[in-house]
Structure formats: C-alpha cells, structure tokens
Design an enzyme around this catalytic site. Structure first.
Site, PDB file in Angstrom:
ATOM      1  N   LYS A  78       5.539 -17.092   9.185  1.00  0.00           N
ATOM      2  CA  LYS A  78       6.568 -17.532  10.107  1.00  0.00           C
ATOM      3  C   LYS A  78       6.306 -16.963  11.518  1.00  0.00           C
ATOM      4  O   LYS A  78       5.323 -17.300  12.121  1.00  0.00           O
ATOM      5  CB  LYS A  78       7.938 -17.153   9.549  1.00  0.00           C
ATOM      6  CG  LYS A  78       8.086 -17.441   8.030  1.00  0.00           C
ATOM      7  CD  LYS A  78       8.017 -18.912   7.686  1.00  0.00           C
ATOM      8  CE  LYS A  78       7.871 -19.195   6.191  1.00  0.00           C
ATOM      9  NZ  LYS A  78       8.846 -18.595   5.306  1.00  0.00           N
TER      10      LYS A  78
ATOM     11  N   ARG B 242     -12.245  -8.103  -1.968  1.00  0.00           N
ATOM     12  CA  ARG B 242     -10.935  -8.094  -2.635  1.00  0.00           C
ATOM     13  C   ARG B 242     -10.338  -6.682  -2.652  1.00  0.00           C
ATOM     14  O   ARG B 242      -9.134  -6.496  -2.775  1.00  0.00           O
ATOM     15  CB  ARG B 242     -11.020  -8.653  -4.058  1.00  0.00           C
ATOM     16  CG  ARG B 242      -9.685  -8.612  -4.806  1.00  0.00           C
ATOM     17  CD  ARG B 242      -9.594  -9.584  -5.969  1.00  0.00           C
ATOM     18  NE  ARG B 242     -10.763  -9.550  -6.820  1.00  0.00           N
ATOM     19  CZ  ARG B 242     -11.067  -8.576  -7.679  1.00  0.00           C
ATOM     20  NH1 ARG B 242     -10.257  -7.544  -7.833  1.00  0.00           N
ATOM     21  NH2 ARG B 242     -12.154  -8.633  -8.410  1.00  0.00           N
TER      22      ARG B 242
ATOM     23  N   TYR C 116      15.745 -16.010   0.147  1.00  0.00           N
ATOM     24  CA  TYR C 116      14.813 -17.128   0.242  1.00  0.00           C
ATOM     25  C   TYR C 116      14.732 -17.814  -1.129  1.00  0.00           C
ATOM     26  O   TYR C 116      14.682 -17.122  -2.159  1.00  0.00           O
ATOM     27  CB  TYR C 116      13.450 -16.585   0.668  1.00  0.00           C
ATOM     28  CG  TYR C 116      12.366 -17.617   0.706  1.00  0.00           C
ATOM     29  CD1 TYR C 116      12.352 -18.588   1.699  1.00  0.00           C
ATOM     30  CD2 TYR C 116      11.363 -17.642  -0.249  1.00  0.00           C
ATOM     31  CE1 TYR C 116      11.353 -19.547   1.727  1.00  0.00           C
ATOM     32  CE2 TYR C 116      10.354 -18.591  -0.222  1.00  0.00           C
ATOM     33  CZ  TYR C 116      10.364 -19.548   0.770  1.00  0.00           C
ATOM     34  OH  TYR C 116       9.376 -20.501   0.801  1.00  0.00           O
TER      35      TYR C 116
ATOM     36  N   ASP D 139      13.881  -8.191   3.107  1.00  0.00           N
ATOM     37  CA  ASP D 139      13.111  -9.314   3.637  1.00  0.00           C
ATOM     38  C   ASP D 139      13.591  -9.506   5.072  1.00  0.00           C
ATOM     39  O   ASP D 139      14.706  -9.963   5.319  1.00  0.00           O
ATOM     40  CB  ASP D 139      13.330 -10.571   2.789  1.00  0.00           C
ATOM     41  CG  ASP D 139      12.421 -11.726   3.229  1.00  0.00           C
ATOM     42  OD1 ASP D 139      12.083 -11.778   4.428  1.00  0.00           O
ATOM     43  OD2 ASP D 139      12.062 -12.566   2.390  1.00  0.00           O
TER      44      ASP D 139
HETATM   45  C1  LIG Z   1       8.912 -18.385   3.856  1.00  0.00           C
HETATM   46  C2  LIG Z   1       9.651 -17.214   3.389  1.00  0.00           C
HETATM   47  C3  LIG Z   1       9.217 -16.470   2.288  1.00  0.00           C
HETATM   48  C4  LIG Z   1       7.995 -16.850   1.493  1.00  0.00           C
HETATM   49  O1  LIG Z   1       6.839 -16.741   2.268  1.00  0.00           O
HETATM   50  P1  LIG Z   1       5.526 -17.655   2.070  1.00  0.00           P
HETATM   51  O2  LIG Z   1       4.645 -17.170   3.147  1.00  0.00           O
HETATM   52  O3  LIG Z   1       5.968 -19.080   2.211  1.00  0.00           O
HETATM   53  O4  LIG Z   1       5.021 -17.398   0.697  1.00  0.00           O
HETATM   54  C5  LIG Z   1       9.942 -15.351   1.933  1.00  0.00           C
HETATM   55  N1  LIG Z   1      11.055 -14.979   2.605  1.00  0.00           N
HETATM   56  C6  LIG Z   1      11.508 -15.693   3.654  1.00  0.00           C
HETATM   57  C7  LIG Z   1      12.747 -15.248   4.344  1.00  0.00           C
HETATM   58  C8  LIG Z   1      10.834 -16.827   4.077  1.00  0.00           C
HETATM   59  O5  LIG Z   1      11.301 -17.527   5.107  1.00  0.00           O
END
Ligand SMILES: *Cc1c(COP(=O)(O)O)cnc(C)c1O
Length: 405
Positions: A206, A63, A116, A181
C-alpha cells in the site's frame, strides 16, 4: 548528533554506506546463491541465520538473507523507531508469519474487529490451528488467558476507519504481545512500537510502495520477535524479492510527502462528501464524531487519507458510482499515487461473510476511497458527477429492493 526528523530519516535511512560504496542509488543484489569463501566462516553465517540472525559476511542462499532486503528492513525499522524489521512477500505472508510465531508460544489469540478481510478470514479459518477470541477494544483484558500468545488489532480499521487506542490495548494485554496492523497509518502518522506494541505490521503493498507496483509486507518489532520471524520466513519461504525491496526502499524517500499531501486532500474531500445529499454517512476520523476517543494528536498525527461513505440508494447506487467514475480508479488496494475506489461488502470484505459484515456496520451501499495525489477539485468533480448519476438512477428505479451481498 541531535536526533534527525522523520522526514530526514525517510530520505537517508539505509543509505549510510553510500559514500563508502561510491554509489547514489542502492545496489540491487539479485543473486540467489553466494560463493563461499572460507568454509568455517560460511558455517558461522549459516548458524547465525538458523538462529534467526543476519549473516556477517555471506548470505549463502537468498531465501536465508539478501542484502537489498536487509537494507530496506533496517531503513524501515528506523522509521518505526523499532529495533528491527522483517520483510515478507506480501502483507498476508507477514500476518501468517506473526501468527505462526505466536502459535509456537501458545494456541490462543485475542483479536479485535474490524480487521482486514484476509486477516479476519485467516483467523476464522483455523488453518493455523489457533483458538481465537473476538473482543472489543474495551474487553481485551477479559479475553486474555494463560495460553494467549498474541493480541491482534488494526488501527485505523478497515473499512470503517475506526481508531483503536493502542496504549490502552497494550495495558489491557499485560504480558501478552500486541500486534498492530498499521497499514492505513504508515509511520508518518503513527508508530505503534513507541506506544508499547510489540509488532507494527504493514501491507507494504500500500503506502510504503506507494505506486501500486510492489507486493510486500513488513513487521517492525524487537530483536526477539525479529529472530523468530526470520526463522519462520526461512522455513516457509515467504521472502520478499530484492527488486521489491529496492522499490520499497526508494518509496520510503517520498513517504512523508505522499502521505501528508494525500491526507490534506482527504480532509477536504471528506468535508465535501459529508455535505452531499447523495451520501448518507461518511466514515473519516478527521470529521466531527469520527474520533470519539480523541486519538488524533495523541496516537496519530492526522486522520490519514482513507475515507469510507454510505451512498444513498444502497448497493445499486454504489455500483453506479463505481461504473461512473472516470478519474478515480475502481479497484481494491490503497496508498497509490492515483485515487482508488472500491466496494468493501462486495470485494475486500466479501470473504468474511454477511454476518460479520453486518456486525461491523459494513453496509451494501458503502464505498471506500483511497485518496491519491490528484487535485482535490478534480477528484471532487469526478465523485460528485458519479454520485449525481447514482442518485438519478436510484430515483428512476424506486421503489425497488436493494440487493444484499
Ligand atoms: C492489503 C492489506 C493487508 C494484506 O496485505 P497484502 O499485501 O495484500 O497481502 C493486510 N492488512 C491491511 C490493513 C491491508 O490493507
């Protein structure tokens, strides 16, 4: 040596010691605990990690640190042209960690919609006791206060794919760090840290993973923030499993080819959607009018591979398209090898509530496509058939109130 190109770095980053190790694939370190050698050395490593650093010899406990996760982080930092990177068990764990670090430094956050759905909801929920001011990209400067600890933006935005001028927000934020982001862009198309942002955050679930089988988050940033983020990660336990880190590191090798191929197909599909009588509006930065601030070429090298569109016939027609597609997968998430289609108002942005959805121009007939690596012709044939079915159904049912969600 002259600086290597992004494509080359994507293949080789994090593999510098392979010859010495005598391996061709990254070692996968699954240990949860590590045998201690000399106690004084272990104590030095523990102290380094408590301070947010990396251990010199011994990770002590997984961890606190893990060599496979570490390898992915170093490789990713190189691709983002950042000092360092910190990986988490999901994108939301990464968002939470960044907000917790900000919370230690001040109680106020300025955020720009659209974000998001989960990030928007977390900020609105007051779960982290943050005071949030929602600003537009042009009013960030006005929203900054003495206790503002972070500015949060997302570009391209989700699901309208609107682009925010990162350098301009950084200028408006002044001394306040900016978190971008950058999930939809990936470092192939955009590197926020180079534009002055302090944090470039990704849902690695993603494009970085790229095959729909790893859940992770990662933040590329400077040394100071990386230390603070590691400290939060140790305390909250929001760690990335080494298997996930191994797969992400492997995924980086094909990141540039995957993103560019998907983007080329998206450019083609967006144009076809824009010409379809079954589609009222297409949201895609690569179409005329889709990039009013002319950020493509300056901030992003291309429009990306995400497309949203409003189906003529509203909610019912959108539901029909989701039911009728055969090749596209009706599913949330994005950035996989296969193309995915989803309904933002009903799924990813359900959590933010109707008022916020309306404010963002997120209509009941909107669908969002994550373009994958299939052929453009095959994808279009599938979408066009589903759209034709949706138009036929909508006409058969008229006049009828659209269902609002
Ligand atoms: C999916 C997503 C998140 C969150 O990510 P997770 O891996 O699902 O927790 C945050 N920002 C964007 C733009 C996303 O597409």
């Amino acid at each position: 040596m002259t600086p290597i190109s992004f494509e080359t770095a994507a293949v080789h980053a994090g593999r510098e010691d392979f010859r010495t190790l005598g391996v061709h694939a990254a070692p996968l370190d699954l240990s949860t605990t590590y045998p201690v050698g000399e106690l004084a050395d272990a104590i030095r490593d523990i102290d380094a990690m408590i301070a947010g650093g990396r251990p010199e010899r011994n990770a002590i406990y997984s961890r606190l640190a893990n060599t496979t996760v570490d390898r992915f982080e170093r490789a990713f930092a190189e691709l983002e042209h950042a000092d360092d990177a910190v990986a988490f068990g999901s994108g939301m764990a990464a968002v939470t960690a960044a907000l917790l670090v900000a919370r230690q430094r001040g109680a106020h956050v300025v955020a720009v919609r659209p974000l998001y759905g989960g990030t928007d909801h977390l900020l609105e929920s007051r779960l982290l006791s943050l005071d949030v001011t929602w600003a537009t990209p042009d009013t960030v400067a006005d929203a900054i206060r003495a206790e503002t600890a972070l500015v949060v933006i997302e570009t391209p935005g989700n699901p309208t794919l609107s682009l925010v001028d990162i350098a301009d927000v950084v200028r408006q934020a002044g001394r306040v760090p900016v978190l971008v982001d950058s999930t939809f862009a990936t470092p192939v198309l955009q590197r926020p840290v180079e534009l002055g942002a302090t944090l470039s955050l990704h849902s690695a679930t993603k494009y970085l993973g790229g095959h729909g089988d790893v859940m992770a988050g990662v933040i590329a940033t400077n040394h100071d923030w990386a230390r603070a983020l590691r400290q939060v990660r140790i305390l909250t336990g929001a760690v990335l499993h080494p298997m996930g880190a191994y797969m992400l590191h492997r995924g980086l090798q094909t990141l540039a080819v995957r993103v560019k191929a998907a983007q080329a197909t998206a450019i083609d599909l967006a144009a076809r959607l824009a010409r379809s009588p079954a589609v009222e509006r297409v949201y895609f930065p690569g179409l005329p009018g889709g990039d009013p601030r002319r950020l493509i070429g300056r901030q992003m090298t291309g429009p990306g591979a995400m497309i949203s569109f409003d189906v003529a016939g509203g909610f019912d027609a959108a539901a029909t398209v989701l039911r009728e597609v055969r090749l596209l997968t009706p599913a949330v998430s994005l950035g996989s090898t296969d193309s995915l289609i989803q309904h933002p108002a009903g799924l990813t942005h359900r959590v933010i509530g109707e008022a916020a959805r309306a404010e963002e121009g997120l209509s009941p007939g909107m669908l969002r496509v994550s373009v994958g690596l299939e052929s453009a012709d095959d994808l279009w044939a599938d979408l066009n058939d589903a759209l034709t079915a949706a138009t036929a159904t909508a006409t058969a049912h008229e006049p009828r109130e659209a269902v609002t969600v």
